[in-house]
Design a protein around this motif. Structure first.
Motif, PDB file in Angstrom:
ATOM      1  N   LYS A   3       0.413 -10.550   1.654  1.00  0.00           N
ATOM      2  CA  LYS A   3      -0.705  -9.750   1.179  1.00  0.00           C
ATOM      3  C   LYS A   3      -0.278  -8.758   0.111  1.00  0.00           C
ATOM      4  CE  LYS A   3      -0.694  -7.084   5.483  1.00  0.00           C
ATOM      5  NZ  LYS A   3      -1.531  -6.477   6.511  1.00  0.00           N
ATOM      6  N   LEU A   4      -1.247  -8.439  -0.693  1.00  0.00           N
ATOM      7  CA  LEU A   4      -1.146  -7.376  -1.678  1.00  0.00           C
ATOM      8  C   LEU A   4      -1.801  -6.172  -1.035  1.00  0.00           C
ATOM      9  CD1 LEU A   4      -0.891  -6.109  -4.529  1.00  0.00           C
ATOM     10  CD2 LEU A   4      -3.024  -7.266  -5.112  1.00  0.00           C
ATOM     11  N   LEU A   5      -1.067  -5.067  -0.953  1.00  0.00           N
ATOM     12  CA  LEU A   5      -1.602  -3.848  -0.370  1.00  0.00           C
ATOM     13  C   LEU A   5      -1.801  -2.817  -1.468  1.00  0.00           C
ATOM     14  CD1 LEU A   5       1.003  -4.836   1.702  1.00  0.00           C
ATOM     15  CD2 LEU A   5      -0.471  -3.447   3.129  1.00  0.00           C
ATOM     16  N   ALA A   6      -2.927  -2.153  -1.429  1.00  0.00           N
ATOM     17  CA  ALA A   6      -3.222  -1.080  -2.378  1.00  0.00           C
ATOM     18  C   ALA A   6      -3.603   0.151  -1.567  1.00  0.00           C
ATOM     19  CB  ALA A   6      -4.351  -1.486  -3.320  1.00  0.00           C
ATOM     20  N   LEU A   7      -2.807   1.196  -1.679  1.00  0.00           N
ATOM     21  CA  LEU A   7      -3.021   2.438  -0.945  1.00  0.00           C
ATOM     22  C   LEU A   7      -3.480   3.500  -1.941  1.00  0.00           C
ATOM     23  CD1 LEU A   7      -2.791   3.981   1.737  1.00  0.00           C
ATOM     24  CD2 LEU A   7      -0.377   4.391   1.179  1.00  0.00           C
ATOM     25  N   TYR A   8      -4.669   4.032  -1.698  1.00  0.00           N
ATOM     26  CA  TYR A   8      -5.293   4.968  -2.636  1.00  0.00           C
ATOM     27  C   TYR A   8      -5.244   6.387  -2.101  1.00  0.00           C
ATOM     28  CZ  TYR A   8      -7.354   0.759  -4.653  1.00  0.00           C
ATOM     29  OH  TYR A   8      -7.539  -0.466  -5.224  1.00  0.00           O
ATOM     30  N   LYS A   9      -4.774   7.335  -2.918  1.00  0.00           N
ATOM     31  CA  LYS A   9      -4.821   8.758  -2.580  1.00  0.00           C
ATOM     32  C   LYS A   9      -6.263   9.247  -2.669  1.00  0.00           C
ATOM     33  CE  LYS A   9      -0.209   9.668  -4.329  1.00  0.00           C
ATOM     34  NZ  LYS A   9       0.572  10.259  -5.416  1.00  0.00           N
ATOM     35  N   GLN A  10      -6.497  10.434  -2.160  1.00  0.00           N
ATOM     36  CA  GLN A  10      -7.828  11.022  -2.185  1.00  0.00           C
ATOM     37  C   GLN A  10      -8.288  11.241  -3.636  1.00  0.00           C
ATOM     38  OE1 GLN A  10      -9.880  11.601   0.289  1.00  0.00           O
ATOM     39  NE2 GLN A  10      -8.524  11.421   2.054  1.00  0.00           N
ATOM     40  N   PRO A  11      -9.446  10.710  -4.000  1.00  0.00           N
ATOM     41  CA  PRO A  11      -9.974  10.967  -5.346  1.00  0.00           C
ATOM     42  C   PRO A  11     -10.675  12.325  -5.399  1.00  0.00           C
ATOM     43  CG  PRO A  11     -11.462   9.524  -4.161  1.00  0.00           C
ATOM     44  CD  PRO A  11     -10.279   9.769  -3.251  1.00  0.00           C
ATOM     45  N   GLU A  12     -10.844  12.850  -6.589  1.00  0.00           N
ATOM     46  CA  GLU A  12     -11.565  14.121  -6.741  1.00  0.00           C
ATOM     47  C   GLU A  12     -13.019  13.976  -6.334  1.00  0.00           C
ATOM     48  OE1 GLU A  12     -11.206  16.339 -10.378  1.00  0.00           O
ATOM     49  OE2 GLU A  12      -9.077  15.828 -10.569  1.00  0.00           O
ATOM     50  N   LYS A  14     -15.225  11.454  -4.317  1.00  0.00           N
ATOM     51  CA  LYS A  14     -15.243  10.276  -3.438  1.00  0.00           C
ATOM     52  C   LYS A  14     -16.456   9.390  -3.697  1.00  0.00           C
ATOM     53  CE  LYS A  14     -12.627  12.150   0.411  1.00  0.00           C
ATOM     54  NZ  LYS A  14     -12.612  12.443   1.842  1.00  0.00           N
ATOM     55  N   GLU A  15     -17.605   9.991  -3.926  1.00  0.00           N
ATOM     56  CA  GLU A  15     -18.830   9.216  -4.131  1.00  0.00           C
ATOM     57  C   GLU A  15     -18.715   8.338  -5.374  1.00  0.00           C
ATOM     58  OE1 GLU A  15     -23.426  10.155  -5.202  1.00  0.00           O
ATOM     59  OE2 GLU A  15     -22.593  11.288  -3.523  1.00  0.00           O
ATOM     60  N   SER A  16     -18.261   8.904  -6.466  1.00  0.00           N
ATOM     61  CA  SER A  16     -18.090   8.150  -7.705  1.00  0.00           C
ATOM     62  C   SER A  16     -17.010   7.078  -7.551  1.00  0.00           C
ATOM     63  CB  SER A  16     -17.734   9.104  -8.846  1.00  0.00           C
ATOM     64  OG  SER A  16     -17.450   8.393 -10.018  1.00  0.00           O
ATOM     65  N   PHE A  17     -15.902   7.445  -6.911  1.00  0.00           N
ATOM     66  CA  PHE A  17     -14.819   6.492  -6.678  1.00  0.00           C
ATOM     67  C   PHE A  17     -15.315   5.312  -5.851  1.00  0.00           C
ATOM     68  CE2 PHE A  17     -11.434   4.635  -4.214  1.00  0.00           C
ATOM     69  CZ  PHE A  17     -10.380   4.537  -5.108  1.00  0.00           C
ATOM     70  N   ASN A  18     -15.970   5.600  -4.719  1.00  0.00           N
ATOM     71  CA  ASN A  18     -16.450   4.535  -3.842  1.00  0.00           C
ATOM     72  C   ASN A  18     -17.465   3.640  -4.535  1.00  0.00           C
ATOM     73  OD1 ASN A  18     -14.809   5.428  -1.785  1.00  0.00           O
ATOM     74  ND2 ASN A  18     -16.445   6.404  -0.624  1.00  0.00           N
ATOM     75  N   GLU A  50      -5.756  16.198   8.303  1.00  0.00           N
ATOM     76  CA  GLU A  50      -6.236  15.549   7.086  1.00  0.00           C
ATOM     77  C   GLU A  50      -5.210  14.543   6.567  1.00  0.00           C
ATOM     78  OE1 GLU A  50      -9.268  16.003   5.457  1.00  0.00           O
ATOM     79  OE2 GLU A  50      -9.782  17.142   7.255  1.00  0.00           O
ATOM     80  N   SER A  51      -5.707  13.505   5.908  1.00  0.00           N
ATOM     81  CA  SER A  51      -4.823  12.516   5.298  1.00  0.00           C
ATOM     82  C   SER A  51      -4.813  12.692   3.788  1.00  0.00           C
ATOM     83  CB  SER A  51      -5.306  11.100   5.630  1.00  0.00           C
ATOM     84  OG  SER A  51      -4.535  10.143   4.934  1.00  0.00           O
ATOM     85  N   ASP A  52      -3.685  12.399   3.187  1.00  0.00           N
ATOM     86  CA  ASP A  52      -3.586  12.406   1.728  1.00  0.00           C
ATOM     87  C   ASP A  52      -4.195  11.139   1.135  1.00  0.00           C
ATOM     88  OD1 ASP A  52      -2.207  14.816   1.781  1.00  0.00           O
ATOM     89  OD2 ASP A  52      -0.242  13.853   1.742  1.00  0.00           O
ATOM     90  N   TYR A  53      -4.577  10.188   2.007  1.00  0.00           N
ATOM     91  CA  TYR A  53      -5.035   8.882   1.542  1.00  0.00           C
ATOM     92  C   TYR A  53      -6.500   8.649   1.864  1.00  0.00           C
ATOM     93  CZ  TYR A  53      -0.134   8.337   0.780  1.00  0.00           C
ATOM     94  OH  TYR A  53       1.147   8.532   0.328  1.00  0.00           O
ATOM     95  N   HIS A  54      -7.135   7.870   1.003  1.00  0.00           N
ATOM     96  CA  HIS A  54      -8.572   7.595   1.079  1.00  0.00           C
ATOM     97  C   HIS A  54      -8.860   6.171   1.558  1.00  0.00           C
ATOM     98  CE1 HIS A  54     -12.784   7.777   0.123  1.00  0.00           C
ATOM     99  NE2 HIS A  54     -12.685   6.848  -0.806  1.00  0.00           N
ATOM    100  N   LEU A  55      -8.190   5.191   0.962  1.00  0.00           N
ATOM    101  CA  LEU A  55      -8.421   3.788   1.294  1.00  0.00           C
ATOM    102  C   LEU A  55      -7.115   3.016   1.349  1.00  0.00           C
ATOM    103  CD1 LEU A  55     -11.294   2.654  -1.156  1.00  0.00           C
ATOM    104  CD2 LEU A  55     -11.537   3.220   1.256  1.00  0.00           C
ATOM    105  N   GLY A  88      -5.709   4.361 -11.617  1.00  0.00           N
ATOM    106  CA  GLY A  88      -4.284   4.245 -11.928  1.00  0.00           C
ATOM    107  C   GLY A  88      -3.391   5.292 -11.285  1.00  0.00           C
ATOM    108  N   PRO A  89      -3.707   6.580 -11.435  1.00  0.00           N
ATOM    109  CA  PRO A  89      -2.834   7.606 -10.856  1.00  0.00           C
ATOM    110  C   PRO A  89      -2.953   7.733  -9.335  1.00  0.00           C
ATOM    111  CG  PRO A  89      -4.321   8.568 -12.512  1.00  0.00           C
ATOM    112  CD  PRO A  89      -4.722   7.145 -12.307  1.00  0.00           C
ATOM    113  N   LEU A  90      -3.977   7.114  -8.749  1.00  0.00           N
ATOM    114  CA  LEU A  90      -4.231   7.265  -7.318  1.00  0.00           C
ATOM    115  C   LEU A  90      -3.657   6.147  -6.463  1.00  0.00           C
ATOM    116  CD1 LEU A  90      -8.014   8.275  -7.449  1.00  0.00           C
ATOM    117  CD2 LEU A  90      -6.031   9.791  -7.249  1.00  0.00           C
ATOM    118  N   VAL A  91      -3.296   5.023  -7.078  1.00  0.00           N
ATOM    119  CA  VAL A  91      -2.971   3.835  -6.299  1.00  0.00           C
ATOM    120  C   VAL A  91      -1.478   3.536  -6.271  1.00  0.00           C
ATOM    121  CG1 VAL A  91      -3.309   2.171  -8.195  1.00  0.00           C
ATOM    122  CG2 VAL A  91      -3.694   1.444  -5.830  1.00  0.00           C
ATOM    123  N   THR A  92      -1.008   3.104  -5.103  1.00  0.00           N
ATOM    124  CA  THR A  92       0.335   2.560  -4.933  1.00  0.00           C
ATOM    125  C   THR A  92       0.144   1.132  -4.450  1.00  0.00           C
ATOM    126  OG1 THR A  92       1.261   4.706  -4.351  1.00  0.00           O
ATOM    127  CG2 THR A  92       2.508   2.757  -3.648  1.00  0.00           C
TER     128      THR A  92
END
Length: 101
Positions: A3-12, A14-18, A50-55, A88-92
């Motif tokens: 699998k390809l995993l993409a871990l996203y940090k919290q966006p500024e 959330k509504e727009s990101f989602n 709280e988590s530093d991650y969103h998705l 780009g800056p949010l994803v690992t």
């Protein structure tokens, strides 16, 4: 299976990101050849609060060769271009082999 995993940090925003993630990016990613399954985990916290991650997104493929070929396909490149544009800056990103115990 891999699998390809993409871990996203919290966006500024959330509504727009989602909105972009679910309505633009996910449909692009689902067009990747050889993709067998997509799982998205919406992270709501951590044992410490709280988590530093969103998705966390997990995209499943039959094997490493299929994954790499899919990423290099026109559909994979389109999904990657979109990803870098909105997150780009949010994803690992990582690759992993599924191990069943």
């Amino acid at each position: 299976m891999v699998k390809l995993l993409a871990l996203y940090k919290q966006p500024e925003n959330k509504e727009s990101f989602n909105d972009h993630y679910y309505n633009v990016h996910t449909p692009l990613a689902k067009k990747m050849p050889g993709l067998e399954k997509v799982e998205v985990t919406e992270i709501f916290g951590a044992p410490t609060g709280e988590s530093d991650y969103h998705l966390l997104a997990e995209l499943y493929f039959k094997d490493k060769e299929t994954l790499m070929s899919s990423m290099n396909s026109p559909e994979g490149k389109a999904a990657a271009k979109d990803l870098m544009g909105f997150a780009g800056p949010l994803v690992t990103m990582m690759f992993g082999k599924v191990v069943e115990n």
